[in-house]
Write a protein that holds these residues in place. Structure first.
Motif, mmCIF file in Angstrom:
data_model
loop_
_atom_site.group_PDB
_atom_site.id
_atom_site.type_symbol
_atom_site.label_atom_id
_atom_site.label_comp_id
_atom_site.label_asym_id
_atom_site.label_seq_id
_atom_site.Cartn_x
_atom_site.Cartn_y
_atom_site.Cartn_z
ATOM 1 N N ALA A 8 31.605 16.914 16.570
ATOM 2 C CA ALA A 8 32.111 18.224 16.171
ATOM 3 C C ALA A 8 33.307 18.615 17.036
ATOM 4 O O ALA A 8 34.289 19.151 16.546
ATOM 5 N N GLY A 9 33.247 18.342 18.318
ATOM 6 C CA GLY A 9 34.366 18.641 19.202
ATOM 7 C C GLY A 9 35.578 17.796 18.873
ATOM 8 O O GLY A 9 36.706 18.278 18.885
ATOM 9 N N ARG A 10 35.352 16.536 18.545
ATOM 10 C CA ARG A 10 36.454 15.640 18.189
ATOM 11 C C ARG A 10 37.094 16.086 16.880
ATOM 12 O O ARG A 10 38.313 16.065 16.743
ATOM 13 N N GLY A 11 36.285 16.514 15.924
ATOM 14 C CA GLY A 11 36.810 16.990 14.642
ATOM 15 C C GLY A 11 37.637 18.251 14.806
ATOM 16 O O GLY A 11 38.684 18.402 14.188
ATOM 17 N N ALA A 12 37.176 19.151 15.663
ATOM 18 C CA ALA A 12 37.927 20.375 15.916
ATOM 19 C C ALA A 12 39.242 20.061 16.615
ATOM 20 O O ALA A 12 40.282 20.659 16.313
ATOM 21 N N LEU A 13 39.219 19.100 17.525
ATOM 22 C CA LEU A 13 40.440 18.708 18.222
ATOM 23 C C LEU A 13 41.433 18.082 17.251
ATOM 24 O O LEU A 13 42.629 18.396 17.288
ATOM 25 N N LEU A 14 40.954 17.217 16.364
ATOM 26 C CA LEU A 14 41.846 16.591 15.381
ATOM 27 C C LEU A 14 42.431 17.628 14.431
ATOM 28 O O LEU A 14 43.609 17.556 14.069
ATOM 29 N N LYS A 15 41.622 18.605 14.031
ATOM 30 C CA LYS A 15 42.110 19.652 13.144
ATOM 31 C C LYS A 15 43.181 20.485 13.842
ATOM 32 O O LYS A 15 44.226 20.787 13.262
ATOM 33 N N LYS A 16 42.950 20.828 15.101
ATOM 34 C CA LYS A 16 43.923 21.607 15.854
ATOM 35 C C LYS A 16 45.212 20.806 16.051
ATOM 36 O O LYS A 16 46.312 21.336 15.903
ATOM 37 N N LEU A 17 45.074 19.523 16.343
ATOM 38 C CA LEU A 17 46.243 18.666 16.520
ATOM 39 C C LEU A 17 47.038 18.558 15.214
ATOM 40 O O LEU A 17 48.268 18.619 15.230
ATOM 41 N N ALA A 18 46.347 18.425 14.098
ATOM 42 C CA ALA A 18 47.020 18.340 12.802
ATOM 43 C C ALA A 18 47.751 19.641 12.480
ATOM 44 O O ALA A 18 48.873 19.623 11.964
ATOM 45 N N LEU A 19 47.145 20.777 12.789
ATOM 46 C CA LEU A 19 47.795 22.062 12.528
ATOM 47 C C LEU A 19 49.044 22.229 13.382
ATOM 48 O O LEU A 19 50.090 22.672 12.893
ATOM 49 N N TRP A 20 48.963 21.884 14.664
ATOM 50 C CA TRP A 20 50.125 22.011 15.548
ATOM 51 C C TRP A 20 51.225 21.037 15.149
ATOM 52 O O TRP A 20 52.413 21.362 15.222
ATOM 53 N N THR A 21 50.845 19.844 14.716
ATOM 54 C CA THR A 21 51.836 18.874 14.262
ATOM 55 C C THR A 21 52.530 19.384 13.000
ATOM 56 O O THR A 21 53.754 19.280 12.869
ATOM 57 N N GLY A 22 51.762 19.943 12.086
ATOM 58 C CA GLY A 22 52.350 20.516 10.876
ATOM 59 C C GLY A 22 53.289 21.667 11.190
ATOM 60 O O GLY A 22 54.367 21.787 10.595
ATOM 61 N N LEU A 23 52.900 22.508 12.136
ATOM 62 C CA LEU A 23 53.760 23.618 12.539
ATOM 63 C C LEU A 23 55.064 23.107 13.147
ATOM 64 O O LEU A 23 56.147 23.604 12.831
ATOM 65 N N ALA A 24 54.971 22.098 13.989
ATOM 66 C CA ALA A 24 56.170 21.525 14.604
ATOM 67 C C ALA A 24 57.082 20.912 13.538
ATOM 68 O O ALA A 24 58.306 21.055 13.611
ATOM 69 N N LEU A 25 56.508 20.249 12.550
ATOM 70 C CA LEU A 25 57.313 19.674 11.473
ATOM 71 C C LEU A 25 57.987 20.764 10.643
ATOM 72 O O LEU A 25 59.157 20.610 10.251
ATOM 73 N N CYS A 26 57.292 21.850 10.383
ATOM 74 C CA CYS A 26 57.898 22.962 9.640
ATOM 75 C C CYS A 26 59.062 23.574 10.408
ATOM 76 O O CYS A 26 60.106 23.881 9.830
ATOM 77 N N ILE A 27 58.894 23.752 11.707
ATOM 78 C CA ILE A 27 59.969 24.309 12.531
ATOM 79 C C ILE A 27 61.161 23.354 12.565
ATOM 80 O O ILE A 27 62.314 23.783 12.444
ATOM 81 N N ALA A 28 60.897 22.063 12.699
ATOM 82 C CA ALA A 28 61.976 21.080 12.716
ATOM 83 C C ALA A 28 62.716 21.064 11.376
ATOM 84 O O ALA A 28 63.954 20.989 11.336
#
Length: 54
Positions: A8-28
C-alpha cells in the motif's frame, strides 16, 4: 500483514510520483508553447531576419 502495508505504501508512492511527473510535464509543455508564441511574435515583427521568407 507487513507485506500488505508495504504494498500500500509503495502504491501510494508510485501514484504520487506519477502525479508529480505529470505536473512537471504539463509545466514543461506550457513553457514550450509560450516560447513558441514568443518566437512567432518576434518573427512577425522582424520578417527579414530569417523568420519568414518573402
Amino acid at each position: 500483514m507487513a507485506t500488505r502495508e508495504d504494498d500500500a505504501g509503495r502504491g501510494a508512492l508510485l501514484k504520487k510520483l506519477a502525479l508529480w511527473t505529470g505536473l512537471a510535464l504539463c509545466i514543461a509543455f506550457a513553457a514550450w508553447v509560450a516560447w513558441g508564441f514568443l518566437e512567432f511574435d518576434h518573427d512577425i515583427d522582424n520578417p527579414r531576419e530569417g523568420g519568414f521568407s518573402g
